[in-house]
Design an enzyme around this catalytic site. Structure first.
Site, PDB file in Angstrom:
ATOM      1  N   ARG A  53     -84.197 -26.496  29.102  1.00  0.00           N
ATOM      2  CA  ARG A  53     -83.500 -25.420  29.797  1.00  0.00           C
ATOM      3  C   ARG A  53     -82.930 -24.400  28.804  1.00  0.00           C
ATOM      4  O   ARG A  53     -83.050 -23.204  28.995  1.00  0.00           O
ATOM      5  CB  ARG A  53     -82.360 -26.009  30.644  1.00  0.00           C
ATOM      6  CG  ARG A  53     -81.804 -25.019  31.652  1.00  0.00           C
ATOM      7  CD  ARG A  53     -80.476 -25.477  32.183  1.00  0.00           C
ATOM      8  NE  ARG A  53     -80.558 -26.725  32.913  1.00  0.00           N
ATOM      9  CZ  ARG A  53     -80.855 -26.821  34.203  1.00  0.00           C
ATOM     10  NH1 ARG A  53     -81.125 -25.744  34.907  1.00  0.00           N
ATOM     11  NH2 ARG A  53     -80.875 -27.988  34.790  1.00  0.00           N
ATOM     12  N   VAL A  80     -90.147 -46.485  37.904  1.00  0.00           N
ATOM     13  CA  VAL A  80     -89.486 -47.641  38.530  1.00  0.00           C
ATOM     14  C   VAL A  80     -89.217 -48.691  37.463  1.00  0.00           C
ATOM     15  O   VAL A  80     -90.120 -49.092  36.726  1.00  0.00           O
ATOM     16  CB  VAL A  80     -90.361 -48.275  39.642  1.00  0.00           C
ATOM     17  CG1 VAL A  80     -89.610 -49.418  40.326  1.00  0.00           C
ATOM     18  CG2 VAL A  80     -90.773 -47.234  40.668  1.00  0.00           C
ATOM     19  N   GLU A 125     -73.299 -41.938  36.293  1.00  0.00           N
ATOM     20  CA  GLU A 125     -73.429 -40.531  35.924  1.00  0.00           C
ATOM     21  C   GLU A 125     -72.268 -39.723  36.495  1.00  0.00           C
ATOM     22  O   GLU A 125     -71.536 -40.206  37.355  1.00  0.00           O
ATOM     23  CB  GLU A 125     -74.751 -39.992  36.454  1.00  0.00           C
ATOM     24  CG  GLU A 125     -75.904 -40.694  35.781  1.00  0.00           C
ATOM     25  CD  GLU A 125     -77.239 -40.117  36.134  1.00  0.00           C
ATOM     26  OE1 GLU A 125     -77.309 -38.917  36.414  1.00  0.00           O
ATOM     27  OE2 GLU A 125     -78.198 -40.882  36.110  1.00  0.00           O
ATOM     28  N   LYS A 137     -87.472 -45.640  44.560  1.00  0.00           N
ATOM     29  CA  LYS A 137     -88.239 -46.679  43.858  1.00  0.00           C
ATOM     30  C   LYS A 137     -88.893 -47.633  44.868  1.00  0.00           C
ATOM     31  O   LYS A 137     -90.035 -48.059  44.672  1.00  0.00           O
ATOM     32  CB  LYS A 137     -87.319 -47.431  42.895  1.00  0.00           C
ATOM     33  CG  LYS A 137     -86.874 -46.542  41.720  1.00  0.00           C
ATOM     34  CD  LYS A 137     -85.699 -47.137  40.974  1.00  0.00           C
ATOM     35  CE  LYS A 137     -85.332 -46.321  39.736  1.00  0.00           C
ATOM     36  NZ  LYS A 137     -84.042 -46.700  39.155  1.00  0.00           N
TER      37      LYS A 137
HETATM   38  N1  LIG Z   1     -82.179 -41.635  31.977  1.00  0.00           N
HETATM   39  C1  LIG Z   1     -82.791 -42.752  32.373  1.00  0.00           C
HETATM   40  O1  LIG Z   1     -82.381 -43.870  32.051  1.00  0.00           O
HETATM   41  C2  LIG Z   1     -84.021 -42.681  33.222  1.00  0.00           C
HETATM   42  C3  LIG Z   1     -84.711 -43.854  33.532  1.00  0.00           C
HETATM   43  C4  LIG Z   1     -85.874 -43.792  34.303  1.00  0.00           C
HETATM   44  C5  LIG Z   1     -86.323 -42.567  34.753  1.00  0.00           C
HETATM   45  N2  LIG Z   1     -85.617 -41.428  34.454  1.00  0.00           N
HETATM   46  C6  LIG Z   1     -86.137 -40.164  34.946  1.00  0.00           C
HETATM   47  O2  LIG Z   1     -86.537 -39.382  33.838  1.00  0.00           O
HETATM   48  C7  LIG Z   1     -86.336 -38.006  34.120  1.00  0.00           C
HETATM   49  C8  LIG Z   1     -85.452 -37.383  33.025  1.00  0.00           C
HETATM   50  O3  LIG Z   1     -84.210 -38.059  33.010  1.00  0.00           O
HETATM   51  P1  LIG Z   1     -83.152 -37.831  31.801  1.00  0.00           P
HETATM   52  O4  LIG Z   1     -82.090 -38.845  32.028  1.00  0.00           O
HETATM   53  O5  LIG Z   1     -83.840 -37.796  30.492  1.00  0.00           O
HETATM   54  O6  LIG Z   1     -82.602 -36.371  32.179  1.00  0.00           O
HETATM   55  P2  LIG Z   1     -81.701 -35.375  31.292  1.00  0.00           P
HETATM   56  O7  LIG Z   1     -80.840 -34.622  32.225  1.00  0.00           O
HETATM   57  O8  LIG Z   1     -81.083 -36.097  30.153  1.00  0.00           O
HETATM   58  O9  LIG Z   1     -82.787 -34.362  30.677  1.00  0.00           O
HETATM   59  C9  LIG Z   1     -83.412 -33.369  31.434  1.00  0.00           C
HETATM   60  C10 LIG Z   1     -84.114 -32.387  30.506  1.00  0.00           C
HETATM   61  O10 LIG Z   1     -84.802 -31.421  31.301  1.00  0.00           O
HETATM   62  C11 LIG Z   1     -84.542 -30.118  30.792  1.00  0.00           C
HETATM   63  N3  LIG Z   1     -84.643 -29.152  31.882  1.00  0.00           N
HETATM   64  C12 LIG Z   1     -83.882 -29.070  33.002  1.00  0.00           C
HETATM   65  N4  LIG Z   1     -84.262 -28.020  33.758  1.00  0.00           N
HETATM   66  C13 LIG Z   1     -85.285 -27.427  33.106  1.00  0.00           C
HETATM   67  C14 LIG Z   1     -86.098 -26.286  33.368  1.00  0.00           C
HETATM   68  N5  LIG Z   1     -85.925 -25.575  34.480  1.00  0.00           N
HETATM   69  N6  LIG Z   1     -87.047 -25.963  32.478  1.00  0.00           N
HETATM   70  C15 LIG Z   1     -87.231 -26.683  31.346  1.00  0.00           C
HETATM   71  N7  LIG Z   1     -86.491 -27.786  31.043  1.00  0.00           N
HETATM   72  C16 LIG Z   1     -85.532 -28.136  31.921  1.00  0.00           C
HETATM   73  C17 LIG Z   1     -83.153 -30.198  30.211  1.00  0.00           C
HETATM   74  O11 LIG Z   1     -82.958 -29.170  29.268  1.00  0.00           O
HETATM   75  C18 LIG Z   1     -83.191 -31.602  29.597  1.00  0.00           C
HETATM   76  O12 LIG Z   1     -83.769 -31.537  28.305  1.00  0.00           O
HETATM   77  C19 LIG Z   1     -85.753 -37.953  35.531  1.00  0.00           C
HETATM   78  O13 LIG Z   1     -86.801 -37.792  36.461  1.00  0.00           O
HETATM   79  C20 LIG Z   1     -85.132 -39.325  35.704  1.00  0.00           C
HETATM   80  O14 LIG Z   1     -85.058 -39.747  37.038  1.00  0.00           O
HETATM   81  C21 LIG Z   1     -84.502 -41.465  33.691  1.00  0.00           C
HETATM   82  N1  LIG Z   2     -79.715 -44.127  37.425  1.00  0.00           N
HETATM   83  C1  LIG Z   2     -80.769 -45.100  37.310  1.00  0.00           C
HETATM   84  C2  LIG Z   2     -81.591 -44.796  36.084  1.00  0.00           C
HETATM   85  C3  LIG Z   2     -82.909 -45.502  36.023  1.00  0.00           C
HETATM   86  O1  LIG Z   2     -83.816 -45.028  36.967  1.00  0.00           O
HETATM   87  C4  LIG Z   2     -80.164 -46.498  37.268  1.00  0.00           C
HETATM   88  O2  LIG Z   2     -78.934 -46.643  37.224  1.00  0.00           O
HETATM   89  O3  LIG Z   2     -80.905 -47.479  37.306  1.00  0.00           O
HETATM   90 NA    NA Z   3     -91.508 -49.597  34.711  1.00  0.00          NA
END
Ligand SMILES: NC(=O)c1ccc[n+]([C@@H]2O[C@H](COP(=O)([O-])OP(=O)(O)OC[C@H]3O[C@@H](n4cnc5c(N)ncnc54)[C@H](O)[C@@H]3O)[C@@H](O)[C@H]2O)c1
Ligand SMILES: N[C@@H](CCO)C(=O)O
Ligand code: NA
Length: 438
Positions: A54, A138, A196, A211
């Protein structure tokens, strides 16, 4: 990267990384630090071609020439694979459809998007011959979707049940060990950085419901979306519920339960639900503490399988993303494709009211003759069979703890509503579904 063969079209596999937050930054780090290993495993060099975030100015740690704020343009540029770690549905869906339509494979961890739009994404992938992989969506690091899509593709899965949200599991585990209430435990989880800033998706069960939709779709070869999943979160779980569970040798977990249900006439349907459940403390899922995930799969030939590990966090989730990336690269090298969407069964999704469940009901009732008979009559009127009744005398009241046999959820709800209105019932202390034998 000397000696690595190139991809089918004769060059390194170029990767666009969308998002570089908790998960994306770990993917970028590991991909850069272990480039030679990836090249050897994938059969071709894997090259980070661009990173969309972003605010590029907020990322001095990343190579400036790779950074952009224009994810759509990066997707359209000369890249082979798009790794999406931004999250959300808009504009992410457009970026991924654009990638797939151009024949670029997609790796994503975005369960919210997949739970609503897998059909469109899979159709775009099929039209161009691109791959769509989503192991990280998931249960984070736990290899679960590939076993369902590939290892168990020859078996008939009957049930997938598990803890798929770390935040709520942390809260329920803490409530169980301290006896504290929901609100104060959520505050503690936020203070420790588990919950969060906006914990709604986790505590209200949206994350787990997404999921569950993905799991049910894969397990039962049927399109199941998040809106098909019955969802209850943990905000209503009280210290009384946890206390009532303890008295029965049980604990409370938020479970995603996906089942193949067969009617009396032999018709099959799918039930997918997320809600708090009392399970015996001896159950394999009861010992899963903190922010861990665990999923239990039952299949006709395989029997019972259990998958356990870290379901969230930057580096565990990156492990699953990178595994998918290697799979995509290997497919490109040999000119093949990964598994396509399998929705051939097209089973009906059964509404929650028609799903067979069992209830635990804890009541404070007047301590006098005939009370138990009145309560039992309400169960009988709704055709709900009682499995066990325990009674404990208090001062002027008695405590009744009833566990039912399986009945339609709507009949159980109606029973609870009517019991709450009986004059002899002083208080409905706890009502919760139960799983597993005592
Ligand atoms: N954090 C976890 O433990 C976890 C686990 C499993 C799945 N996920 C999934 O992974 C994905 C990312 O999660 P995260 O925790 O890393 O998120 P985060 O908020 O830490 O990171 C999001 C990133 O996306 C970028 N971004 C946002 N809007 C944007 C735009 N319009 N254009 C370009 N870049 C943009 C931000 O700058 C940031 O770098 C999500 O779909 C989440 O559900 C996360
Ligand atoms: N918010 C999610 C991250 C993993 O999808 C959790 O607590 O399990
Ligand atoms: Na998995």
């Amino acid at each position: 990267m000397s000696g690595s063969p190139a991809t089918v079209d004769g060059r390194a596999l170029r990767v666009a990384l969308l998002g570089c937050g908790t998960v994306g930054s770990e993917v970028a780090r590991l991909l850069t630090e272990q480039a030679d290993e990836f090249a050897a495993r994938a059969g071709a060099p894997v090259e980070l071609a661009g990173i969309a975030v972003r605010r590029p100015d907020k990322h001095p740690e990343l190579p400036a020439h790779l950074l952009t704020a224009d994810a759509a343009a990066l997707v359209e540029s000369d890249v082979d694979v798009v790794v999406e770690l931004v999250g959300g549905i808009e504009p992410t869906l457009e970026w991924l459809l654009s990638a797939l339509r151009r024949g670029k494979s997609v790796v994503t961890a975005n369960k919210a998007l997949l739970a609503e739009h897998t059909a469109e994404l899979a159709e775009a992938a099929d039209a161009s011959g691109a791959d769509l992989y989503f192991e990280a969506s998931v249960a984070g690091a736990i290899p679960l979707l590939r076993p369902l899509r590939e290892s168990l593709a020859g078996d008939r899965i009957t049930r997938v049940m598990g803890i798929v949200n770390g935040t709520t599991n942390f809260i329920l585990s803490a409530m169980d060990s301290t006896g504290a209430g929901y609100a104060e435990t959520l505050d503690e989880a936020s203070r420790l950085g588990y919950a969060e800033a906006d914990p709604t998706a986790d505590v209200d069960g949206y994350d787990a419901a997404s999921k569950a939709a993905i799991l049910a779709s894969l397990a039962f070869h049927t399109r199941v979306t998040a809106s098909d999943v019955h969802r209850e979160g943990i905000a209503g779980v009280t210290a009384s519920d946890i206390g009532a569970a303890k008295l029965l040798g049980r604990t409370v977990k938020l479970l995603a339960i996906c089942e193949r249900v067969t009617s009396e006439d032999g018709t099959e349907s799918v039930s997918a639900r997320v809600h708090p459940v009392m399970i015996p403390r001896s159950h394999q899922l009861a010992g899963v503490g903190g922010a861990f995930n665990a999923v239990y799969v039952e299949a006709d030939a395989a029997g019972e399988l259990m998958f356990y590990g870290q379901g969230a966090g930057g580096s565990p989730t990156a492990s699953a993303v990178l595994g998918d990336l290697v799979a995509v690269a290997r497919n490109r090298v040999v000119g093949g494709r990964g598994p396509r969407e399998s929705a051939h069964a097209g089973l009906r999704v059964r509404p929650m009211g028609q799903t067979p469940t069992r209830y635990h009901i804890s009541l404070d009732v007047a301590d006098r003759a005939g009370v138990l008979a009145q309560v039992a009559q309400v169960f009988a009127a709704h055709d709900v069979s009682i499995a066990t009744v325990r009674q404990r005398d208090k001062h002027s009241t008695a405590s009744l703890v009833i566990v039912t046999h399986l009945a339609q959820d709507a009949a159980l709800q109606a029973t609870v509503d009517e019991i709450g209105k009986l004059d002899v019932v002083r208080e409905v202390v706890s009502v919760m579904r139960v799983e597993g034998e005592d």
